[in-house]
Motif scaffolding. Structure first.
Motif, PDB file in Angstrom:
ATOM      1  N   ASN A 154     -40.679   1.003  -4.366  1.00  0.00           N
ATOM      2  CA  ASN A 154     -42.037   1.507  -4.492  1.00  0.00           C
ATOM      3  C   ASN A 154     -42.936   0.360  -4.943  1.00  0.00           C
ATOM      4  OD1 ASN A 154     -44.139   3.521  -4.829  1.00  0.00           O
ATOM      5  ND2 ASN A 154     -43.792   3.329  -7.030  1.00  0.00           N
ATOM      6  N   SER A 155     -43.984   0.072  -4.184  1.00  0.00           N
ATOM      7  CA  SER A 155     -44.953  -0.962  -4.550  1.00  0.00           C
ATOM      8  C   SER A 155     -46.198  -0.300  -5.122  1.00  0.00           C
ATOM      9  CB  SER A 155     -45.335  -1.797  -3.331  1.00  0.00           C
ATOM     10  OG  SER A 155     -44.192  -2.478  -2.832  1.00  0.00           O
ATOM     11  N   TYR A 156     -46.732  -0.885  -6.192  1.00  0.00           N
ATOM     12  CA  TYR A 156     -47.900  -0.311  -6.851  1.00  0.00           C
ATOM     13  C   TYR A 156     -48.651  -1.412  -7.583  1.00  0.00           C
ATOM     14  CZ  TYR A 156     -45.147  -0.614 -11.156  1.00  0.00           C
ATOM     15  OH  TYR A 156     -44.414  -1.078 -12.222  1.00  0.00           O
ATOM     16  N   LYS A 157     -49.855  -1.074  -8.073  1.00  0.00           N
ATOM     17  CA  LYS A 157     -50.624  -1.988  -8.923  1.00  0.00           C
ATOM     18  C   LYS A 157     -50.604  -1.436 -10.340  1.00  0.00           C
ATOM     19  CE  LYS A 157     -53.802  -3.902  -5.530  1.00  0.00           C
ATOM     20  NZ  LYS A 157     -53.273  -5.247  -5.475  1.00  0.00           N
ATOM     21  N   ASN A 158     -50.329  -2.316 -11.307  1.00  0.00           N
ATOM     22  CA  ASN A 158     -50.324  -1.867 -12.705  1.00  0.00           C
ATOM     23  C   ASN A 158     -51.758  -1.755 -13.211  1.00  0.00           C
ATOM     24  OD1 ASN A 158     -51.143  -4.474 -13.364  1.00  0.00           O
ATOM     25  ND2 ASN A 158     -49.261  -5.024 -14.404  1.00  0.00           N
ATOM     26  N   LYS A 159     -51.906  -1.387 -14.476  1.00  0.00           N
ATOM     27  CA  LYS A 159     -53.253  -1.166 -15.027  1.00  0.00           C
ATOM     28  C   LYS A 159     -54.095  -2.437 -15.051  1.00  0.00           C
ATOM     29  CE  LYS A 159     -51.640  -1.641 -19.757  1.00  0.00           C
ATOM     30  NZ  LYS A 159     -51.465  -1.027 -21.048  1.00  0.00           N
ATOM     31  N   ASP A 190     -49.727  -6.658  -8.687  1.00  0.00           N
ATOM     32  CA  ASP A 190     -48.774  -6.009  -7.796  1.00  0.00           C
ATOM     33  C   ASP A 190     -47.405  -5.954  -8.475  1.00  0.00           C
ATOM     34  OD1 ASP A 190     -50.577  -5.595  -5.706  1.00  0.00           O
ATOM     35  OD2 ASP A 190     -50.243  -7.604  -4.896  1.00  0.00           O
ATOM     36  N   ARG A 191     -46.812  -4.785  -8.464  1.00  0.00           N
ATOM     37  CA  ARG A 191     -45.502  -4.562  -9.079  1.00  0.00           C
ATOM     38  C   ARG A 191     -44.642  -3.739  -8.135  1.00  0.00           C
ATOM     39  NH1 ARG A 191     -45.732  -8.348 -12.605  1.00  0.00           N
ATOM     40  NH2 ARG A 191     -46.865  -7.943 -14.502  1.00  0.00           N
ATOM     41  N   GLN A 192     -43.340  -3.724  -8.431  1.00  0.00           N
ATOM     42  CA  GLN A 192     -42.394  -2.918  -7.668  1.00  0.00           C
ATOM     43  C   GLN A 192     -41.408  -2.258  -8.618  1.00  0.00           C
ATOM     44  OE1 GLN A 192     -40.581  -5.718  -4.912  1.00  0.00           O
ATOM     45  NE2 GLN A 192     -41.884  -4.945  -3.256  1.00  0.00           N
ATOM     46  N   ASN A 193     -40.952  -1.078  -8.218  1.00  0.00           N
ATOM     47  CA  ASN A 193     -39.859  -0.417  -8.914  1.00  0.00           C
ATOM     48  C   ASN A 193     -39.094   0.414  -7.893  1.00  0.00           C
ATOM     49  OD1 ASN A 193     -41.483   1.858  -8.487  1.00  0.00           O
ATOM     50  ND2 ASN A 193     -41.886   2.225 -10.637  1.00  0.00           N
ATOM     51  N   ARG A 229     -37.519   4.082  -6.531  1.00  0.00           N
ATOM     52  CA  ARG A 229     -37.842   5.501  -6.510  1.00  0.00           C
ATOM     53  C   ARG A 229     -36.765   6.193  -5.686  1.00  0.00           C
ATOM     54  NH1 ARG A 229     -40.236   8.469  -2.743  1.00  0.00           N
ATOM     55  NH2 ARG A 229     -41.048   6.882  -1.390  1.00  0.00           N
TER      56      ARG A 229
END
Length: 174
Positions: free
Chosen positions: A120-125, A129-132, A134
Protein backbone atom coordinates in the motif's frame (compact mmCIF):
# COMPACT_ATOMS: atom_id res chain seq x y z
CA UNK A 1 -3.20 -7.22 27.00
CA UNK A 2 -0.67 -5.19 25.03
CA UNK A 3 2.02 -3.50 27.20
CA UNK A 4 3.50 -1.29 24.45
CA UNK A 5 1.78 1.79 25.90
CA UNK A 6 3.01 1.14 29.42
CA UNK A 7 4.71 4.19 30.93
CA UNK A 8 8.40 4.18 31.82
CA UNK A 9 9.61 6.04 34.87
CA UNK A 10 12.63 8.36 34.65
CA UNK A 11 14.68 5.87 36.64
CA UNK A 12 13.51 2.75 34.71
CA UNK A 13 15.69 0.75 32.39
CA UNK A 14 14.37 -0.40 29.01
CA UNK A 15 15.35 -2.92 26.38
CA UNK A 16 17.30 -1.18 23.60
CA UNK A 17 15.92 -1.83 20.13
CA UNK A 18 16.06 -0.30 16.68
CA UNK A 19 12.95 0.57 14.76
CA UNK A 20 13.08 -1.88 11.89
CA UNK A 21 9.98 -1.31 9.80
CA UNK A 22 9.75 -4.03 7.16
CA UNK A 23 7.61 -4.01 4.02
CA UNK A 24 7.25 -7.53 2.67
CA UNK A 25 6.97 -8.15 -1.09
CA UNK A 26 3.47 -8.89 -2.37
CA UNK A 27 2.50 -12.54 -2.01
CA UNK A 28 0.97 -15.17 0.23
CA UNK A 29 2.18 -15.42 3.84
CA UNK A 30 1.30 -17.22 7.05
CA UNK A 31 0.17 -14.93 9.86
CA UNK A 32 -0.44 -15.12 13.59
CA UNK A 33 -3.00 -12.95 15.38
CA UNK A 34 -0.92 -11.14 18.04
CA UNK A 35 -3.51 -8.57 19.06
CA UNK A 36 -7.30 -8.41 19.22
CA UNK A 37 -9.48 -5.59 20.51
CA UNK A 38 -13.23 -5.06 20.32
CA UNK A 39 -13.98 -1.46 19.34
CA UNK A 40 -16.73 0.78 18.00
CA UNK A 41 -16.13 2.98 14.98
CA UNK A 42 -16.05 6.63 15.95
CA UNK A 43 -15.29 8.45 12.76
CA UNK A 44 -16.66 10.31 9.79
CA UNK A 45 -17.06 8.04 6.79
CA UNK A 46 -19.60 7.52 4.02
CA UNK A 47 -18.77 3.79 4.01
CA UNK A 48 -18.82 2.87 7.73
CA UNK A 49 -21.68 4.09 9.94
CA UNK A 50 -20.64 5.74 13.20
CA UNK A 51 -20.93 3.31 16.13
CA UNK A 52 -20.27 0.17 14.04
CA UNK A 53 -18.62 -2.54 16.15
CA UNK A 54 -15.37 -3.94 14.77
CA UNK A 55 -12.49 -6.18 15.69
CA UNK A 56 -9.07 -4.56 15.42
CA UNK A 57 -6.54 -7.28 14.76
CA UNK A 58 -2.74 -7.16 14.81
CA UNK A 59 -1.46 -9.76 12.36
CA UNK A 60 2.22 -10.72 12.37
CA UNK A 61 3.68 -11.85 9.04
CA UNK A 62 7.17 -13.24 8.51
CA UNK A 63 9.09 -13.26 5.24
CA UNK A 64 12.73 -13.54 4.16
CA UNK A 65 13.06 -9.78 4.78
CA UNK A 66 11.90 -10.00 8.39
CA UNK A 67 8.66 -9.57 10.33
CA UNK A 68 5.93 -7.02 9.88
CA UNK A 69 2.67 -6.37 11.70
CA UNK A 70 -0.45 -5.39 9.79
CA UNK A 71 -3.47 -3.89 11.54
CA UNK A 72 -6.74 -5.18 10.11
CA UNK A 73 -10.27 -4.10 10.99
CA UNK A 74 -13.17 -6.52 10.68
CA UNK A 75 -16.35 -4.44 10.68
CA UNK A 76 -19.47 -6.21 11.93
CA UNK A 77 -21.71 -5.15 9.06
CA UNK A 78 -23.93 -7.53 7.07
CA UNK A 79 -22.58 -6.19 3.77
CA UNK A 80 -19.05 -7.09 4.91
CA UNK A 81 -19.91 -10.66 5.97
CA UNK A 82 -17.76 -11.88 3.08
CA UNK A 83 -14.64 -10.53 4.81
CA UNK A 84 -15.60 -12.13 8.13
CA UNK A 85 -16.15 -15.40 6.23
CA UNK A 86 -12.68 -15.10 4.62
CA UNK A 87 -10.96 -14.39 7.94
CA UNK A 88 -12.64 -17.14 9.96
CA UNK A 89 -12.11 -19.61 7.13
CA UNK A 90 -8.40 -18.72 7.05
CA UNK A 91 -7.98 -19.50 10.77
CA UNK A 92 -9.76 -22.83 10.45
CA UNK A 93 -13.26 -22.10 11.78
CA UNK A 94 -14.68 -23.13 8.37
CA UNK A 95 -17.91 -21.22 7.80
CA UNK A 96 -20.02 -22.80 5.04
CA UNK A 97 -21.26 -20.45 2.34
CA UNK A 98 -25.02 -19.88 2.59
CA UNK A 99 -25.31 -21.23 6.14
CA UNK A 100 -25.51 -19.36 9.44
CA UNK A 101 -22.15 -19.15 11.22
CA UNK A 102 -21.46 -18.18 14.81
CA UNK A 103 -17.73 -17.33 15.10
CA UNK A 104 -15.71 -18.19 18.19
CA UNK A 105 -14.09 -14.83 18.95
CA UNK A 106 -12.46 -16.28 22.08
CA UNK A 107 -10.00 -18.29 19.96
CA UNK A 108 -8.96 -15.48 17.59
CA UNK A 109 -5.95 -14.26 19.62
CA UNK A 110 -3.03 -16.59 18.92
CA UNK A 111 -4.69 -18.23 15.92
CA UNK A 112 -2.83 -18.64 12.63
CA UNK A 113 -3.85 -18.47 9.02
CA UNK A 114 -2.76 -17.45 5.57
CA UNK A 115 -3.37 -14.22 3.66
CA UNK A 116 -2.35 -12.45 0.49
CA UNK A 117 -0.41 -9.24 1.19
CA UNK A 118 -0.11 -6.27 -1.13
CA UNK A 119 1.97 -3.12 -0.85
CA UNK A 120 0.00 0.00 0.00
CA UNK A 121 1.47 3.37 -1.05
CA UNK A 122 0.40 6.52 0.78
CA UNK A 123 1.54 9.98 1.88
CA UNK A 124 2.20 10.56 5.58
CA UNK A 125 1.09 13.69 7.45
CA UNK A 126 4.29 15.46 6.31
CA UNK A 127 3.50 14.71 2.64
CA UNK A 128 6.26 12.10 2.30
CA UNK A 129 5.66 8.98 0.18
CA UNK A 130 5.50 5.85 2.33
CA UNK A 131 4.62 2.19 1.92
CA UNK A 132 3.24 -0.52 4.15
CA UNK A 133 1.58 -3.88 3.75
CA UNK A 134 -2.15 -4.46 3.62
CA UNK A 135 -4.19 -7.67 3.54
CA UNK A 136 -5.77 -8.12 0.12
CA UNK A 137 -7.48 -11.43 0.89
CA UNK A 138 -7.60 -14.02 3.65
CA UNK A 139 -6.98 -17.51 2.25
CA UNK A 140 -8.45 -20.87 3.21
CA UNK A 141 -6.02 -23.54 4.39
CA UNK A 142 -5.11 -25.94 1.58
CA UNK A 143 -5.95 -29.05 3.60
CA UNK A 144 -9.52 -27.96 4.44
CA UNK A 145 -12.29 -28.96 2.09
CA UNK A 146 -15.81 -27.68 2.49
CA UNK A 147 -18.29 -30.47 2.02
CA UNK A 148 -22.00 -30.32 1.49
CA UNK A 149 -24.29 -33.05 2.82
CA UNK A 150 -24.86 -35.75 0.22
CA UNK A 151 -28.47 -36.78 -0.31
CA UNK A 152 -29.16 -40.35 -1.28
CA UNK A 153 -32.18 -41.35 -3.31
CA UNK A 154 -33.04 -44.35 -1.11
CA UNK A 155 -32.36 -44.04 2.64
CA UNK A 156 -31.00 -47.08 4.42
CA UNK A 157 -32.68 -48.45 7.53
CA UNK A 158 -30.01 -46.85 9.76
CA UNK A 159 -30.63 -43.47 8.11
CA UNK A 160 -34.38 -43.72 8.70
CA UNK A 161 -33.81 -43.59 12.48
CA UNK A 162 -34.20 -39.97 13.50
CA UNK A 163 -31.05 -38.31 14.79
CA UNK A 164 -31.30 -34.99 16.66
CA UNK A 165 -30.09 -32.15 14.46
CA UNK A 166 -27.72 -29.50 15.71
CA UNK A 167 -27.96 -26.08 14.15
CA UNK A 168 -25.95 -22.94 14.62
CA UNK A 169 -28.29 -19.99 14.86
CA UNK A 170 -27.15 -16.51 13.98
CA UNK A 171 -28.08 -14.12 16.71
CA UNK A 172 -25.95 -11.20 15.59
CA UNK A 173 -23.79 -11.32 18.76
CA UNK A 174 -20.05 -11.36 18.46
Amino acid sequence: MNNENEFLNWSDSFVAQENEFVVLPEGEYQFTVTGFERKNYDGNSDKIPNGTPYAELSLEFTGNEGKTTVTERLYLLKRLSWKLTEFFGSIGQNPVNGQAFNPNWNTVLGSSGKAELVINSYKNKDGQDRQNNRVKKFLKPENVQQTQPVQQAVPTQAQQTQQPQQTNSWNGAF
